[in-house]
Design an enzyme around this catalytic site. Structure first.
Site, PDB file in Angstrom:
ATOM      1  N   LYS A   1      -3.754   6.377   6.384  1.00  0.00           N
ATOM      2  CA  LYS A   1      -3.360   6.328   7.801  1.00  0.00           C
ATOM      3  C   LYS A   1      -3.527   7.704   8.440  1.00  0.00           C
ATOM      4  O   LYS A   1      -4.030   7.826   9.560  1.00  0.00           O
ATOM      5  CB  LYS A   1      -1.913   5.831   7.931  1.00  0.00           C
ATOM      6  CG  LYS A   1      -1.787   4.343   7.624  1.00  0.00           C
ATOM      7  CD  LYS A   1      -0.354   3.843   7.551  1.00  0.00           C
ATOM      8  CE  LYS A   1      -0.357   2.385   7.098  1.00  0.00           C
ATOM      9  NZ  LYS A   1       0.999   1.809   6.948  1.00  0.00           N
TER      10      LYS A   1
ATOM     11  N   GLN B   1       6.846   3.903   6.596  1.00  0.00           N
ATOM     12  CA  GLN B   1       6.134   3.136   5.578  1.00  0.00           C
ATOM     13  C   GLN B   1       7.131   2.309   4.755  1.00  0.00           C
ATOM     14  O   GLN B   1       8.139   2.823   4.294  1.00  0.00           O
ATOM     15  CB  GLN B   1       5.332   4.097   4.672  1.00  0.00           C
ATOM     16  CG  GLN B   1       4.446   3.411   3.660  1.00  0.00           C
ATOM     17  CD  GLN B   1       3.316   2.590   4.283  1.00  0.00           C
ATOM     18  OE1 GLN B   1       2.816   2.906   5.355  1.00  0.00           O
ATOM     19  NE2 GLN B   1       2.911   1.528   3.618  1.00  0.00           N
TER      20      GLN B   1
ATOM     21  N   ASP C   1       3.978  -0.394  14.581  1.00  0.00           N
ATOM     22  CA  ASP C   1       3.809  -1.419  13.544  1.00  0.00           C
ATOM     23  C   ASP C   1       4.074  -2.826  14.097  1.00  0.00           C
ATOM     24  O   ASP C   1       3.704  -3.820  13.483  1.00  0.00           O
ATOM     25  CB  ASP C   1       4.803  -1.177  12.393  1.00  0.00           C
ATOM     26  CG  ASP C   1       4.139  -0.576  11.166  1.00  0.00           C
ATOM     27  OD1 ASP C   1       2.952  -0.851  10.941  1.00  0.00           O
ATOM     28  OD2 ASP C   1       4.828   0.157  10.430  1.00  0.00           O
TER      29      ASP C   1
HETATM   30  N1  GUN Z   1       3.837  -1.509   3.869  1.00  0.00           N
HETATM   31  C1  GUN Z   1       2.855  -2.421   3.624  1.00  0.00           C
HETATM   32  N2  GUN Z   1       2.195  -2.699   4.774  1.00  0.00           N
HETATM   33  C2  GUN Z   1       2.777  -1.965   5.746  1.00  0.00           C
HETATM   34  C3  GUN Z   1       2.526  -1.820   7.140  1.00  0.00           C
HETATM   35  O1  GUN Z   1       1.643  -2.432   7.743  1.00  0.00           O
HETATM   36  N3  GUN Z   1       3.334  -0.941   7.800  1.00  0.00           N
HETATM   37  C4  GUN Z   1       4.331  -0.276   7.173  1.00  0.00           C
HETATM   38  N4  GUN Z   1       5.097   0.544   7.902  1.00  0.00           N
HETATM   39  N5  GUN Z   1       4.594  -0.385   5.890  1.00  0.00           N
HETATM   40  C5  GUN Z   1       3.801  -1.217   5.183  1.00  0.00           C
END
Ligand code: GUN
Length: 280
Positions: free
Chosen positions: A52, A96, A119
């Site tokens: 990311k 996350q 998100d």
């Molecule tokens: N953990 C697995 N997929 C995601 C996601 O799309 N966003 C976040 N914040 N955590 C994750």
């Protein structure tokens, strides 16, 4: 022979469009920034966060990194989220998941300001989507809509079957497909005659987390098959929820794993961060 929907290429196209948009915003004196919070040392989460941040760098988004120890308390995390909410220099906030067990994930998600919820996990964002109002949309289902649109696959009036009802994929996917005027069925582990229900689909979206569970016997001739799975096969090799070798000959279009839905999630996170909360 199915058309292979190339998520790597389409996600690159989106990131390149966003890069241009960020350059334009910068020329207007506007900065784009994303705060990324990682708690603990889950290796999969570390990889996601690294990817990311790398995507942010590519697009021109400033990423503010917060790496907290695994013993971090809920209070400490909520305090950080509160600080980032109040900071006008922070555009988006991403925590996350999963979080260590001493932290209540729902409480943390609720604490994120909805206008920074890139998100799309906040109940306000989910509620807005469910009643057709503007708000951030969860990145993986938003990415699937882009894959379909950019592959000229019509959704209007089509029979769409979704396998899986998670808050992150299955449920928002159903709402987005409804918005595109598809007829939507959501199936799950208690669905009777799953195979027969899947066989009705013009567009079959599989997000169950079981390696190669869906084979050709679940797929109507000519269906479009979208595989959200990220599993390991019996040899430890990355694979999806769909048995690609079995399904590809009967489908009209299919996403591979890797290189299908996966890269779209990060591209849409970048999209949400660059464009901010939708106003209409
Ligand atoms: N953990 C697995 N997929 C995601 C996601 O799309 N966003 C976040 N914040 N955590 C994750």
């Amino acid at each position: 022979m199915a058309m292979i929907i190339d998520g790597k290429r389409i996600s690159q196209e989106i990131k390149d469009e966003l890069k241009e948009k960020v350059t334009q915003l910068k020329a207007e004196g506007k900065k784009v920034s994303l705060a990324v919070i990682l708690v603990g040392d889950n290796p999969a989460s570390q990889t996601y966060v690294k990817n990311k941040k790398r995507a942010c760098e590519y697009v021109g988004i400033e990423s503010l990194s917060y790496e907290l120890p695994g013993e971090t308390t809920q209070e400490e995390l909520l305090e950080l989220v509160g600080k980032l909410n109040a900071d006008p220099a922070v555009g988006g906030i991403l925590v996350q998941l999963p979080l260590p067990k001493q932290i209540d994930e729902d409480a943390v998600i609720r604490a994120i300001a909805p206008e920074k919820d890139v998100d799309g996990f906040h109940p306000m964002s989910v509620g807005a989507l469910s009643i057709g109002q503007p708000g951030f949309v969860s990145c993986t289902p938003a990415g699937i809509i882009q894959l379909l649109k950019r592959s000229q696959i019509e959704m209007d009036g089509k029979e769409c079957v979704i396998v899986g009802r998670s808050n992150i994929v299955g449920k928002p996917m159903a709402l987005l497909m409804l918005r595109e005027n598809a007829t939507v069925t959501v199936t799950h582990s208690h669905t009777k005659d799953l195979r027969e229900v899947c066989k009705r689909a013009d567009i079959l979206i599989v997000a169950i987390g079981r390696a190669k569970m869906v084979d050709a016997s679940y797929v109507k001739e000519g269906a479009v098959v979208i595989d959200v799975g990220m599993d390991r096969d019996e040899n430890g090799k990355l694979c999806g929820d769909v048995d690609f070798a079995s399904v590809e000959p009967v489908a009209s279009a299919i996403t591979p794993v890797p290189g299908g839905v996966g890269p779209m999630t990060i591209a849409m996170l970048m999209y949400n961060t660059v464009y901010g909360v939708p106003r209409e």
